[in-house]
Design a protein around this motif. Structure first.
Motif, mmCIF file in Angstrom:
data_model
loop_
_atom_site.group_PDB
_atom_site.id
_atom_site.type_symbol
_atom_site.label_atom_id
_atom_site.label_comp_id
_atom_site.label_asym_id
_atom_site.label_seq_id
_atom_site.Cartn_x
_atom_site.Cartn_y
_atom_site.Cartn_z
ATOM 1 N N PRO A 46 -2.244 78.451 107.344
ATOM 2 C CA PRO A 46 -3.160 77.831 106.443
ATOM 3 C C PRO A 46 -4.499 77.523 107.137
ATOM 4 N N PRO A 47 -5.634 77.347 106.333
ATOM 5 C CA PRO A 47 -6.936 77.177 106.787
ATOM 6 C C PRO A 47 -6.974 75.693 107.720
ATOM 7 N N GLU A 48 -6.120 74.904 107.407
ATOM 8 C CA GLU A 48 -6.253 73.492 107.860
ATOM 9 C C GLU A 48 -4.843 72.729 107.710
ATOM 10 N N PRO A 49 -4.481 71.642 108.282
ATOM 11 C CA PRO A 49 -3.137 71.051 108.154
ATOM 12 C C PRO A 49 -3.024 70.700 106.730
ATOM 13 N N VAL A 50 -1.821 71.040 106.278
ATOM 14 C CA VAL A 50 -1.523 70.834 104.830
ATOM 15 C C VAL A 50 -0.481 69.664 104.641
ATOM 16 N N ALA A 51 -0.217 69.049 103.436
ATOM 17 C CA ALA A 51 1.000 68.020 102.932
ATOM 18 C C ALA A 51 2.315 68.829 103.125
ATOM 19 N N ILE A 52 3.186 67.794 103.471
ATOM 20 C CA ILE A 52 4.377 68.343 103.621
ATOM 21 C C ILE A 52 4.959 68.689 101.773
ATOM 22 N N GLU A 53 4.365 68.106 100.924
ATOM 23 C CA GLU A 53 4.611 68.462 99.670
ATOM 24 C C GLU A 53 3.983 70.113 99.358
ATOM 25 N N ASP A 54 3.067 70.374 100.129
ATOM 26 C CA ASP A 54 2.585 71.851 100.153
ATOM 27 C C ASP A 54 3.625 72.926 100.631
ATOM 28 N N PHE A 55 4.230 72.445 101.660
ATOM 29 C CA PHE A 55 5.354 73.218 102.458
ATOM 30 C C PHE A 55 6.518 73.249 101.543
ATOM 31 N N ALA A 56 7.041 72.135 100.767
ATOM 32 C CA ALA A 56 8.055 72.135 99.915
ATOM 33 C C ALA A 56 7.625 73.104 98.884
ATOM 34 N N GLN A 57 6.572 73.141 98.155
ATOM 35 C CA GLN A 57 6.386 74.180 97.063
ATOM 36 C C GLN A 57 6.430 75.261 97.669
ATOM 37 N N ILE A 58 5.789 75.814 98.781
ATOM 38 C CA ILE A 58 5.924 77.102 99.236
ATOM 39 C C ILE A 58 7.445 77.584 99.512
ATOM 40 N N MET A 59 8.264 76.806 99.936
ATOM 41 C CA MET A 59 9.552 77.110 100.258
ATOM 42 C C MET A 59 10.364 77.025 98.864
ATOM 43 N N ALA A 60 10.092 76.394 98.082
ATOM 44 C CA ALA A 60 10.693 76.650 96.583
ATOM 45 C C ALA A 60 10.462 77.803 95.937
ATOM 46 N N ARG A 61 8.868 78.287 96.018
ATOM 47 C CA ARG A 61 8.769 79.579 95.611
ATOM 48 C C ARG A 61 9.333 80.675 96.546
ATOM 49 N N PHE A 62 9.434 80.557 97.712
ATOM 50 C CA PHE A 62 10.105 81.649 98.493
ATOM 51 C C PHE A 62 11.410 81.808 98.112
ATOM 52 N N MET A 63 12.202 80.622 97.896
ATOM 53 C CA MET A 63 13.723 80.896 97.581
ATOM 54 C C MET A 63 13.715 81.599 96.151
ATOM 55 N N THR A 64 12.830 81.238 95.208
ATOM 56 C CA THR A 64 12.650 82.031 93.837
ATOM 57 C C THR A 64 12.418 83.499 94.211
ATOM 58 N N ASP A 65 11.690 83.643 94.989
ATOM 59 C CA ASP A 65 11.247 85.109 95.240
ATOM 60 C C ASP A 65 12.532 85.932 95.831
ATOM 61 N N LEU A 66 13.154 85.164 96.797
ATOM 62 C CA LEU A 66 14.642 85.986 97.298
ATOM 63 C C LEU A 66 15.420 86.202 96.211
ATOM 64 N N ALA A 67 15.578 85.163 95.342
ATOM 65 C CA ALA A 67 16.405 85.496 94.180
ATOM 66 C C ALA A 67 16.195 86.531 93.498
ATOM 67 N N GLU A 68 14.813 86.787 93.283
ATOM 68 C CA GLU A 68 14.225 87.938 92.126
ATOM 69 C C GLU A 68 14.540 89.191 92.954
ATOM 70 N N GLN A 69 14.524 89.129 94.176
ATOM 71 C CA GLN A 69 14.757 90.283 95.020
ATOM 72 C C GLN A 69 16.416 90.655 94.960
ATOM 73 N N GLY A 70 17.158 89.771 94.713
ATOM 74 C CA GLY A 70 18.539 89.849 94.713
ATOM 75 C C GLY A 70 19.124 89.750 96.154
ATOM 76 N N LEU A 71 18.416 88.881 96.845
ATOM 77 C CA LEU A 71 18.880 88.680 98.276
ATOM 78 C C LEU A 71 19.639 87.358 98.290
ATOM 79 N N VAL A 72 19.447 86.441 97.318
ATOM 80 C CA VAL A 72 20.201 85.324 97.268
ATOM 81 C C VAL A 72 20.456 85.186 95.652
ATOM 82 N N PRO A 73 21.611 84.117 95.351
ATOM 83 C CA PRO A 73 21.919 83.969 93.942
ATOM 84 C C PRO A 73 20.520 83.084 93.407
ATOM 85 N N SER A 74 20.552 83.174 92.114
ATOM 86 C CA SER A 74 19.426 82.444 91.617
ATOM 87 C C SER A 74 19.708 80.980 91.250
#
Length: 272
Positions: A72-100
């Motif tokens: 990121p361009p600067e330090p971000v909040a833990i909440e931002d990291f959590a949102q990114i990881m939630a989206r990441f798991m959604t993306d992996l599920a949409e690819q079929g790599l993990v269950p939804s």
């Protein structure tokens, strides 16, 4: 035993680099997302990924700004990291790599905060939580630690003062059984980050971890090796309403490798 593969996924800060050990069992448990400490990367989880993947798919991801993930361009909040990881798991599920469906999450130090925020904010998606070490401090102590960061981790300068300080910190925190070669590799990873190296700590000290812990309703396994977070973990693990703590005395940084069999057994039993 599954092989560990690598991949990249998009995020709002650029690409996320991840490692994955896919479980092919027909009765596999929910996938397990692993979040590393600061300043490190998903390679921290390699000692436990394949053993744990016998029952579930295990994913370890580099936090934005660390490992091979874009920063990121600067330090971000833990909440931002959590949102990114939630989206990441959604993306992996949409690819079929993990269950939804629901997934489990495991964090180490900084990763423990991100895992806690994921569980707090997504109680229907996160099933169970494992955390190693709790950087849980009241607000005034967090402010003090935040103000001391520059002295602890000075920016690169004309001499090697910042390198000497970093080497001393690594020596102080590492378990004596961790080789000097491994310590040099860790230091090289830190130096590669430049001024971004302590950004994860800024995120940690700005986050009301104690307040978030009290809002986690899921079962939580608190693994407590005798490292620099031993005391705050002893003092505050009870804040999780459904938490259980396992103390691992006599081992500092390096617990995933040095106490591998015990760590894998505790996590596997808890998640199963």
């Amino acid at each position: 035993m599954p092989h560990i593969l690598r991949g990249y996924a998009p995020s709002r800060f650029g690409q996320l680099h991840y490692r994955v050990a896919v479980c092919e069992a027909v009765d596999a448990l929910p996938p397990l997302l692993c979040l590393h400490q600061t300043p490190s990367n998903s390679g921290d989880w390699l000692p436990v990924m394949e053993p744990l993947a016998a029952r579930r798919t295990v994913i370890a991801v580099d936090t934005p700004g660390y490992g091979m993930s874009d920063a990121p361009p600067e330090p971000v909040a833990i909440e931002d990291f959590a949102q990114i990881m939630a989206r990441f798991m959604t993306d992996l599920a949409e690819q079929g790599l993990v269950p939804s469906g629901p997934f489990d999450v495991m964090g180490f130090h900084t990763g423990s905060l991100i895992a806690t925020e994921l569980a707090r904010s997504l109680p229907k998606r996160v099933r169970r939580v494992v955390v190693f070490g709790l950087a849980a401090y009241p607000a005034e102590l967090r402010e003090e630690k935040l103000s001391n960061l520059l002295g602890a981790f000075p920016p690169p300068g004309p001499d090697l003062t910042h390198v000497e300080k970093l080497w001393a910190i690594i020596g102080q925190l590492s378990d004596p059984r961790i080789s000097y070669e491994e310590r040099h590799i860790s230091m090289a990873e830190c130096l590669r980050l430049g001024v971004r190296m302590p950004w994860g700590y800024i995120s940690v000290y700005r986050y009301d971890f104690l307040g978030a812990m009290a809002q986690v309703s899921q079962p939580v396994l608190v693994m407590n090796p005798q490292d620099d977070l031993w005391e705050p973990t002893l003092a505050h693990s009870h804040v999780y309403p459904n938490g259980r703590r396992v103390d691992i005395e006599g081992v500092a940084h390096g617990v995933l490798k040095l106490e591998n069999a015990r760590v894998v057994a505790e996590i596997d039993t808890f998640l199963h």
